[in-house]
Design a protein around this motif. Structure first.
Motif, PDB file in Angstrom:
ATOM      1  N   VAL A  78       0.844  -1.190   0.000  1.00  0.00           N
ATOM      2  CA  VAL A  78       0.000   0.000   0.000  1.00  0.00           C
ATOM      3  C   VAL A  78       0.878   1.238   0.000  1.00  0.00           C
ATOM      4  O   VAL A  78       1.970   1.246   0.557  1.00  0.00           O
ATOM      5  CB  VAL A  78      -0.933   0.053   1.232  1.00  0.00           C
ATOM      6  CG1 VAL A  78      -2.034  -0.938   1.075  1.00  0.00           C
ATOM      7  CG2 VAL A  78      -0.161  -0.149   2.505  1.00  0.00           C
ATOM      8  N   GLU A  79       0.364   2.235  -0.632  1.00  0.00           N
ATOM      9  CA  GLU A  79       1.090   3.488  -0.611  1.00  0.00           C
ATOM     10  C   GLU A  79       0.140   4.566  -0.130  1.00  0.00           C
ATOM     11  O   GLU A  79      -1.021   4.613  -0.509  1.00  0.00           O
ATOM     12  CB  GLU A  79       1.608   3.808  -2.002  1.00  0.00           C
ATOM     13  CG  GLU A  79       2.837   4.691  -1.936  1.00  0.00           C
ATOM     14  CD  GLU A  79       3.491   4.781  -3.297  1.00  0.00           C
ATOM     15  OE1 GLU A  79       3.311   5.829  -3.913  1.00  0.00           O
ATOM     16  OE2 GLU A  79       4.120   3.798  -3.732  1.00  0.00           O
ATOM     17  N   LEU A  80       0.654   5.396   0.708  1.00  0.00           N
ATOM     18  CA  LEU A  80      -0.210   6.398   1.301  1.00  0.00           C
ATOM     19  C   LEU A  80       0.166   7.769   0.778  1.00  0.00           C
ATOM     20  O   LEU A  80       1.324   8.161   0.815  1.00  0.00           O
ATOM     21  CB  LEU A  80      -0.030   6.353   2.813  1.00  0.00           C
ATOM     22  CG  LEU A  80      -0.965   7.227   3.638  1.00  0.00           C
ATOM     23  CD1 LEU A  80      -2.380   6.740   3.502  1.00  0.00           C
ATOM     24  CD2 LEU A  80      -0.538   7.180   5.087  1.00  0.00           C
ATOM     25  N   LYS A  81      -0.821   8.442   0.267  1.00  0.00           N
ATOM     26  CA  LYS A  81      -0.553   9.808  -0.170  1.00  0.00           C
ATOM     27  C   LYS A  81      -1.210  10.757   0.821  1.00  0.00           C
ATOM     28  O   LYS A  81      -2.363  10.576   1.193  1.00  0.00           O
ATOM     29  CB  LYS A  81      -1.134  10.032  -1.569  1.00  0.00           C
ATOM     30  CG  LYS A  81      -0.085   9.851  -2.637  1.00  0.00           C
ATOM     31  CD  LYS A  81      -0.575  10.421  -3.952  1.00  0.00           C
ATOM     32  CE  LYS A  81      -0.342   9.427  -5.061  1.00  0.00           C
ATOM     33  NZ  LYS A  81      -1.528   8.927  -5.704  1.00  0.00           N
ATOM     34  N   ILE A  82      -0.466  11.725   1.233  1.00  0.00           N
ATOM     35  CA  ILE A  82      -1.024  12.644   2.214  1.00  0.00           C
ATOM     36  C   ILE A  82      -1.264  13.990   1.570  1.00  0.00           C
ATOM     37  O   ILE A  82      -0.357  14.632   1.068  1.00  0.00           O
ATOM     38  CB  ILE A  82      -0.066  12.832   3.400  1.00  0.00           C
ATOM     39  CG1 ILE A  82       0.279  11.481   3.988  1.00  0.00           C
ATOM     40  CG2 ILE A  82      -0.702  13.723   4.453  1.00  0.00           C
ATOM     41  CD1 ILE A  82       1.405  11.525   4.961  1.00  0.00           C
ATOM     42  N   GLY A  83      -2.509  14.379   1.569  1.00  0.00           N
ATOM     43  CA  GLY A  83      -2.841  15.706   1.066  1.00  0.00           C
ATOM     44  C   GLY A  83      -3.239  16.577   2.234  1.00  0.00           C
ATOM     45  O   GLY A  83      -3.253  16.136   3.381  1.00  0.00           O
ATOM     46  N   LYS A  84      -3.558  17.803   1.938  1.00  0.00           N
ATOM     47  CA  LYS A  84      -4.006  18.675   3.016  1.00  0.00           C
ATOM     48  C   LYS A  84      -5.330  19.303   2.664  1.00  0.00           C
ATOM     49  O   LYS A  84      -5.592  19.618   1.515  1.00  0.00           O
ATOM     50  CB  LYS A  84      -2.968  19.778   3.234  1.00  0.00           C
ATOM     51  CG  LYS A  84      -1.825  19.279   4.056  1.00  0.00           C
ATOM     52  CD  LYS A  84      -1.143  20.405   4.785  1.00  0.00           C
ATOM     53  CE  LYS A  84      -0.101  19.848   5.729  1.00  0.00           C
ATOM     54  NZ  LYS A  84       1.228  20.300   5.412  1.00  0.00           N
ATOM     55  N   PHE A 104       2.455  14.255  19.755  1.00  0.00           N
ATOM     56  CA  PHE A 104       2.043  14.133  18.365  1.00  0.00           C
ATOM     57  C   PHE A 104       0.736  14.857  18.082  1.00  0.00           C
ATOM     58  O   PHE A 104       0.333  15.009  16.941  1.00  0.00           O
ATOM     59  CB  PHE A 104       1.901  12.653  17.997  1.00  0.00           C
ATOM     60  CG  PHE A 104       3.217  11.984  17.799  1.00  0.00           C
ATOM     61  CD1 PHE A 104       3.918  12.186  16.629  1.00  0.00           C
ATOM     62  CD2 PHE A 104       3.762  11.199  18.785  1.00  0.00           C
ATOM     63  CE1 PHE A 104       5.142  11.592  16.440  1.00  0.00           C
ATOM     64  CE2 PHE A 104       4.991  10.600  18.604  1.00  0.00           C
ATOM     65  CZ  PHE A 104       5.682  10.800  17.432  1.00  0.00           C
ATOM     66  N   LYS A 105       0.093  15.270  19.120  1.00  0.00           N
ATOM     67  CA  LYS A 105      -1.206  15.911  18.967  1.00  0.00           C
ATOM     68  C   LYS A 105      -1.151  17.122  18.051  1.00  0.00           C
ATOM     69  O   LYS A 105      -2.012  17.334  17.215  1.00  0.00           O
ATOM     70  CB  LYS A 105      -1.659  16.401  20.334  1.00  0.00           C
ATOM     71  CG  LYS A 105      -2.855  15.692  20.885  1.00  0.00           C
ATOM     72  CD  LYS A 105      -3.301  16.519  22.056  1.00  0.00           C
ATOM     73  CE  LYS A 105      -4.138  15.800  23.043  1.00  0.00           C
ATOM     74  NZ  LYS A 105      -4.339  16.613  24.230  1.00  0.00           N
ATOM     75  N   ILE A 106      -0.119  17.945  18.231  1.00  0.00           N
ATOM     76  CA  ILE A 106      -0.094  19.200  17.508  1.00  0.00           C
ATOM     77  C   ILE A 106       0.598  19.082  16.157  1.00  0.00           C
ATOM     78  O   ILE A 106       0.646  20.042  15.404  1.00  0.00           O
ATOM     79  CB  ILE A 106       0.588  20.304  18.346  1.00  0.00           C
ATOM     80  CG1 ILE A 106       1.839  19.744  18.991  1.00  0.00           C
ATOM     81  CG2 ILE A 106      -0.348  20.839  19.395  1.00  0.00           C
ATOM     82  CD1 ILE A 106       2.701  20.797  19.618  1.00  0.00           C
ATOM     83  N   LYS A 107       1.131  17.888  15.878  1.00  0.00           N
ATOM     84  CA  LYS A 107       1.800  17.718  14.591  1.00  0.00           C
ATOM     85  C   LYS A 107       0.825  17.160  13.565  1.00  0.00           C
ATOM     86  O   LYS A 107      -0.013  16.322  13.891  1.00  0.00           O
ATOM     87  CB  LYS A 107       2.988  16.761  14.738  1.00  0.00           C
ATOM     88  CG  LYS A 107       4.041  17.300  15.685  1.00  0.00           C
ATOM     89  CD  LYS A 107       5.189  16.350  15.780  1.00  0.00           C
ATOM     90  CE  LYS A 107       5.919  16.236  14.460  1.00  0.00           C
ATOM     91  NZ  LYS A 107       7.226  15.562  14.632  1.00  0.00           N
ATOM     92  N   THR A 108       0.974  17.643  12.337  1.00  0.00           N
ATOM     93  CA  THR A 108       0.067  17.143  11.300  1.00  0.00           C
ATOM     94  C   THR A 108       0.505  15.750  10.839  1.00  0.00           C
ATOM     95  O   THR A 108      -0.312  14.896  10.537  1.00  0.00           O
ATOM     96  CB  THR A 108       0.072  18.094  10.093  1.00  0.00           C
ATOM     97  OG1 THR A 108       0.098  19.428  10.579  1.00  0.00           O
ATOM     98  CG2 THR A 108      -1.144  17.885   9.250  1.00  0.00           C
ATOM     99  N   VAL A 109       1.794  15.546  10.783  1.00  0.00           N
ATOM    100  CA  VAL A 109       2.331  14.269  10.326  1.00  0.00           C
ATOM    101  C   VAL A 109       3.385  13.800  11.311  1.00  0.00           C
ATOM    102  O   VAL A 109       4.237  14.600  11.705  1.00  0.00           O
ATOM    103  CB  VAL A 109       2.978  14.427   8.930  1.00  0.00           C
ATOM    104  CG1 VAL A 109       3.652  13.142   8.514  1.00  0.00           C
ATOM    105  CG2 VAL A 109       1.956  14.857   7.914  1.00  0.00           C
ATOM    106  N   PRO A 110       3.406  12.573  11.728  1.00  0.00           N
ATOM    107  CA  PRO A 110       2.413  11.543  11.437  1.00  0.00           C
ATOM    108  C   PRO A 110       1.232  11.598  12.390  1.00  0.00           C
ATOM    109  O   PRO A 110       1.336  12.191  13.461  1.00  0.00           O
ATOM    110  CB  PRO A 110       3.207  10.262  11.686  1.00  0.00           C
ATOM    111  CG  PRO A 110       4.176  10.625  12.757  1.00  0.00           C
ATOM    112  CD  PRO A 110       4.502  12.078  12.555  1.00  0.00           C
ATOM    113  N   ALA A 111       0.161  10.969  11.979  1.00  0.00           N
ATOM    114  CA  ALA A 111      -0.985  10.829  12.871  1.00  0.00           C
ATOM    115  C   ALA A 111      -0.803   9.553  13.676  1.00  0.00           C
ATOM    116  O   ALA A 111      -0.556   8.499  13.118  1.00  0.00           O
ATOM    117  CB  ALA A 111      -2.263  10.744  12.055  1.00  0.00           C
ATOM    118  N   VAL A 112      -0.849   9.681  14.970  1.00  0.00           N
ATOM    119  CA  VAL A 112      -0.735   8.500  15.816  1.00  0.00           C
ATOM    120  C   VAL A 112      -2.140   8.058  16.212  1.00  0.00           C
ATOM    121  O   VAL A 112      -2.866   8.804  16.850  1.00  0.00           O
ATOM    122  CB  VAL A 112       0.102   8.791  17.073  1.00  0.00           C
ATOM    123  CG1 VAL A 112       0.138   7.583  17.977  1.00  0.00           C
ATOM    124  CG2 VAL A 112       1.511   9.183  16.674  1.00  0.00           C
TER     125      VAL A 112
END
Lengths: 218, 102
Positions: A89-95, B59-67
């Motif tokens: 799987v590949e994950l693309k992260i957008g905003k 990690f709460k305030i970071k956009t990446v990564p989501a934990v």
């Protein structure tokens, strides 16, 4: 009554009046932002809650099948069966921007399109329960991603709402009353000056008249 | 995926990277290691993340990564739902989604 320490001059008064106007405008804008964030937030939270419940249920199901598979198969066989995944799987992260909060948007792409291709082992030595477990996991994956997206959004929006609320409160309960008080103070002070000036003038006029009368008498 | 092996090995079949750990310390180390831009989402089993709220906070305030917590083989402890509830409290000031106290 908290007022700022300023010189009671006309210039200061004009400046403060302008500042008050800005503060009021900002307050209104922030309030709108807070309300809208709140609306979005609650929507997301509701969705996340139901999704979280389903995902957890499905995962528990998968885990049950897995445990059964684990108990009927030797652990070495199980490990080797899962060792070489066919699927990738590949994950693309957008905003996505919700009221100036950047929330992530995930997009997933699979290497193998066909669902029957996900089993990375021959069926001969593995239990059917393992197939079940993996199939469930596969099905639940999109939901799981969506959940990740939602929960991250919740985290980010929650802190943004808190920040905005603090700002709104600070404006509403501290800054704006302070401005109002100070403006009133300056106005009163100026009026007072005006009055004292007026009475001084009247007094001077009286004195001059008196002087003139004395002169006329003489 | 971070968690005990039994809870997460299934996900490897789906092509996700799994990192089996045995205790909270290892999990903490792993989590820090994964805190680069390589991974967008880190799933971690509930019992582990529950034992390190400080990391979770980070990690709460970071956009990446989501934990994101997931239930382990022992079932869901409701940690994730409690967390959402806390966010609602933080944002709204009171618990209005889950209502009825608990």
């Amino acid at each position: 009554m908290a007022q700022m320490r300023v010189n009671p001059t006309r210039m200061e008064l004009t400046r403060l009046k302008k500042a008050l106007q800005v503060a009021r405008k900002g307050h209104k804008l922030l309030k709108d932002k807070r309300d809208e964030l709140m609306r979005q937030f609650l929507e997301i939270v509701r969705e996340a809650k139901t999704l979280r419940e389903t995902v957890e249920e499905r995962l528990a199901e998968a885990n049950r099948s897995f445990t059964v598979a684990n108990s009927v198969m030797q652990s070495e066989v199980l490990t080797s069966a899962l060792m070489m995944p066919k699927q990738d799987v590949e994950l693309k992260i957008g905003k996505k921007n919700i009221m100036s909060v950047n929330v992530p948007k995930y997009e997933i792409s699979y290497k193998t399109k066909n669902k029957d291709d996900i089993y990375s082992y021959g069926y001969a030595f593995t239990s059917g329960d393992l197939d079940d477990a993996i199939s469930i996991l596969y099905d639940v994956l999109p939901d799981q991603l969506r959940l990740a997206e939602l929960e991250k959004s919740i985290q980010l929006i929650a802190s943004e709402i808190e920040k905005t609320r603090r700002r709104v409160n600070a404006l509403e309960h501290v800054m704006i009353p302070d401005y109002v008080d100070t403006i009133q103070y300056i106005t009163m002070k100026l009026d007072e000056n005006e009055r004292s000036n007026l009475s001084r003038l009247m007094k001077v006029k009286d004195m001059m008249l008196e002087e003139k009368r004395q002169k006329d008498k003489a | 995926m971070i968690g005990d092996y039994d809870s997460i090995c299934g996900f490897s079949a789906l092509g996700m990277d799994i990192f089996p750990v045995d205790d909270t310390e290892q999990a903490r180390k792993k989590l820090r290691e994964l805190d680069n831009d390589e991974y967008g989402i880190v799933y971690i089993t509930e019992p582990l993340i529950e034992n390190m709220p400080d990391e979770y906070e980070r990690f709460k305030i970071k956009t990446v990564p989501a934990v994101i917590p997931i239930p382990s083989t022992t079932g869901s402890g409701g940690f994730a739902l409690t967390t959402i509830r806390n966010y609602v409290k933080q944002a709204v000031g009171s618990d209005i989604i889950f209502g009825d106290g608990k």
